[in-house]
Structure formats: structure tokens, C-alpha cells
Design an enzyme around this catalytic site. Structure first.
Site, PDB file in Angstrom:
ATOM      1  CB  THR A 111      -0.904   0.039   1.247  1.00 26.55           C
ATOM      2  OG1 THR A 111      -0.050   0.143   2.405  1.00 26.55           O
ATOM      3  CG2 THR A 111      -1.757  -1.203   1.360  1.00 26.55           C
ATOM      4  CG  ASP A 203      19.467   5.595   5.785  1.00 23.22           C
ATOM      5  OD1 ASP A 203      19.531   5.752   7.024  1.00 23.22           O
ATOM      6  OD2 ASP A 203      18.567   4.951   5.243  1.00 23.22           O
ATOM      7  CG  ASP A 206      22.049   2.997   6.768  1.00 20.31           C
ATOM      8  OD1 ASP A 206      21.582   2.301   7.687  1.00 20.31           O
ATOM      9  OD2 ASP A 206      21.824   2.790   5.561  1.00 20.31           O
TER      10      ASP A 206
HETATM   11  N1  URA Z   1      15.615   9.350   5.167  1.00 18.48           N
HETATM   12  C1  URA Z   1      16.957   9.493   5.214  1.00 18.48           C
HETATM   13  O1  URA Z   1      17.620   8.992   6.116  1.00 18.48           O
HETATM   14  N2  URA Z   1      17.552  10.199   4.218  1.00 18.48           N
HETATM   15  C2  URA Z   1      16.871  10.768   3.229  1.00 18.48           C
HETATM   16  O2  URA Z   1      17.491  11.428   2.383  1.00 18.48           O
HETATM   17  C3  URA Z   1      15.465  10.610   3.200  1.00 18.48           C
HETATM   18  C4  URA Z   1      14.862   9.889   4.179  1.00 18.48           C
END
Ligand code: URA
Length: 212
Positions: A111, A203, A206
Site C-alpha cells: 500500500t 541515510d 545509517d
Molecule cells: N531518510 C533518510 O535517512 N535520508 C533521506 O534522504 C530521506 C529519508
């Protein structure tokens, strides 16, 4: 601080300098985390500007005075898992008595809608300034869903704090929650086809936790 009512960009030189270091792909995890802690303290400073004040009689070594003090309004910080946790430490350094909640959402692959998997919130949200924190306001779908959860739990005065925002995310939040002001360090250009903010910093989870 630049901005309109719904969106405030914290353009303080220290914030912008630290953000630039965080954007650099060669910044190692430990440094990224330390910068995040420092920048979140500075962002917390801006987002709590609205806290009401009162005065209290104080005797200085020289005289008596009525001195400004926080009126004691309760605060709740709500981390949107998992990257929101990276903003908590610095904020709690500045406001150690704040209560802390957590909201976990994942995206249903069919979804494409956010689904809640965890929610633990402080009591009496209706009497607290509630600050939802997530470093990246990208599509805005999970942020909007998290804010809806906070409203269902009774929160009435909500702010959304992030490090970076995409125009798409700001628009989505404005549409879903026009009453929730957003505070961010930067408004970037766009989202890419994978939903990453560009130029962004990659991210956030990360980079702060050293995962891939
Ligand atoms: N979440 C992230 O960690 N980085 C992005 O650029 C977008 C969403």
C-alpha cells in the site's frame, strides 16, 4: 532564524557549519554522531523559543529583583524511530526534564502507507508542548502519520523538528497538519526517485549508527 509561520529555517552560522560537515560523505560515524548531538542542542534552543515565561523573586548579591524563569510548562519529545533517536541526546542535554516518547512506523510495501509497529508516549500530552523529532522530512508520509498518532493521543500543541526537509515533505505536512510548525536547519532541493533528499546527507540512520 528565517521563515514563515509553518516553516522555520535555523540559519545560525554554527548550525549551518555543522550541517555542512554532516553532509560530507567522508565524515566518519563518530564525528557525524557528535555533530548531530551538537546541532540538535542548537535546534532545541530554537524550537523551545515558544515556552512561556513567568518571573520569580531572586536576591542577587546586590539587590532583589523579579527574574524571568520558565513557567513550568511540561514538555514531551517524541522520537520517530529509528533516526529520531539521534536528535534526542542533544535535546535532553538542554532540557533534561522533558518526557520522551517513541513512535515506530514502517512502510507497507504494497500500500506504500506507513504502518505503526511501536508507540509509547508520555501521559498528559494534552498539557505538554510536544516536539516530534525526525532528522529527515522526506516524503512526509511517516511524519504526517506520526503527528496524527500524537493528536489521537491527545497532543494539542505540536512542533516538528528535523535537520533537513524536502519541499515535498513540507507540502505534505502543511496539507495534513497546517497547525504544526516545522523547524529545520535546511530546506533542500528535492527528493530523488528513491525518496532520498537531494543534496541531503544520505541515510541519516545509517550514518549515525554505522549501518548500511
Ligand atoms: N531518510 C533518510 O535517512 N535520508 C533521506 O534522504 C530521506 C529519508
Amino acid at each position: 532564524m528565517a521563515g514563515r509561520d509553518h516553516l522555520t529555517i535555523v540559519d545560525h552560522p554554527l548550525v549551518q557549519h555543522k550541517l555542512t560537515l554532516m553532509r560530507d560523505k567522508d565524515t566518519p560515524t563518530a564525528v557525524f554522531r557528535q555533530l548531530l548531538r551538537e546541532i540538535s542542542m542548537l535546534l532545541a534552543y530554537e524550537v523551545t523559543r515558544v515556552l512561556p515565561m513567568t518571573t520569580k523573586p531572586v536576591e542577587t548579591p546586590l539587590t532583589e529583583m523579579d527574574a524571568p524563569i520558565l513557567s513550568g510548562r511540561k514538555l514531551a519529545l517524541v522520537s520517530i524511530l529509528r533516526a529520531g533517536n539521534g536528535l534526542l541526546d542533544g535535546m535532553l542535554d538542554l532540557i533534561p526534564s522533558a518526557r520522551v516518547g517513541f513512535v515506530g512506523l514502517y512502510r507497507d510495501e504494497e500500500t506504500l502507507q506507513p504502518v505503526q509497529y511501536y508507540c509509547k508516549l508520555p501521559e498528559a500530552l494534552d498539557r505538554r508542548l510536544t516536539i516530534a523529532v525526525d532528522p529527515m522530512l522526506a516524503t512526509g508520509n511517516s511524519s504526517a502519520a506520526a503527528v496524527s498518532l500524537l493528536k489521537e493521543a491527545g497532543a494539542k500543541d505540536i512542533r516538528f523538528l528535523c535537520l533537513l526537509a524536502a519541499p515535498e515533505g513540507v507540502a505534505r505536512m502543511k496539507e495534513a497538519h497546517p497547525d504544526v510548525p516545522i523547524v529545520t536547519a535546511a530546506l533542500d532541493d528535492r527528493l530523488n526517485e528513491k525518496g532520498y533528499i537531494v543534496p541531503g546527507l544520505g541515510d541519516a540512520g545509517d550514518r549515525m549508527f554505522g549501518t548500511k
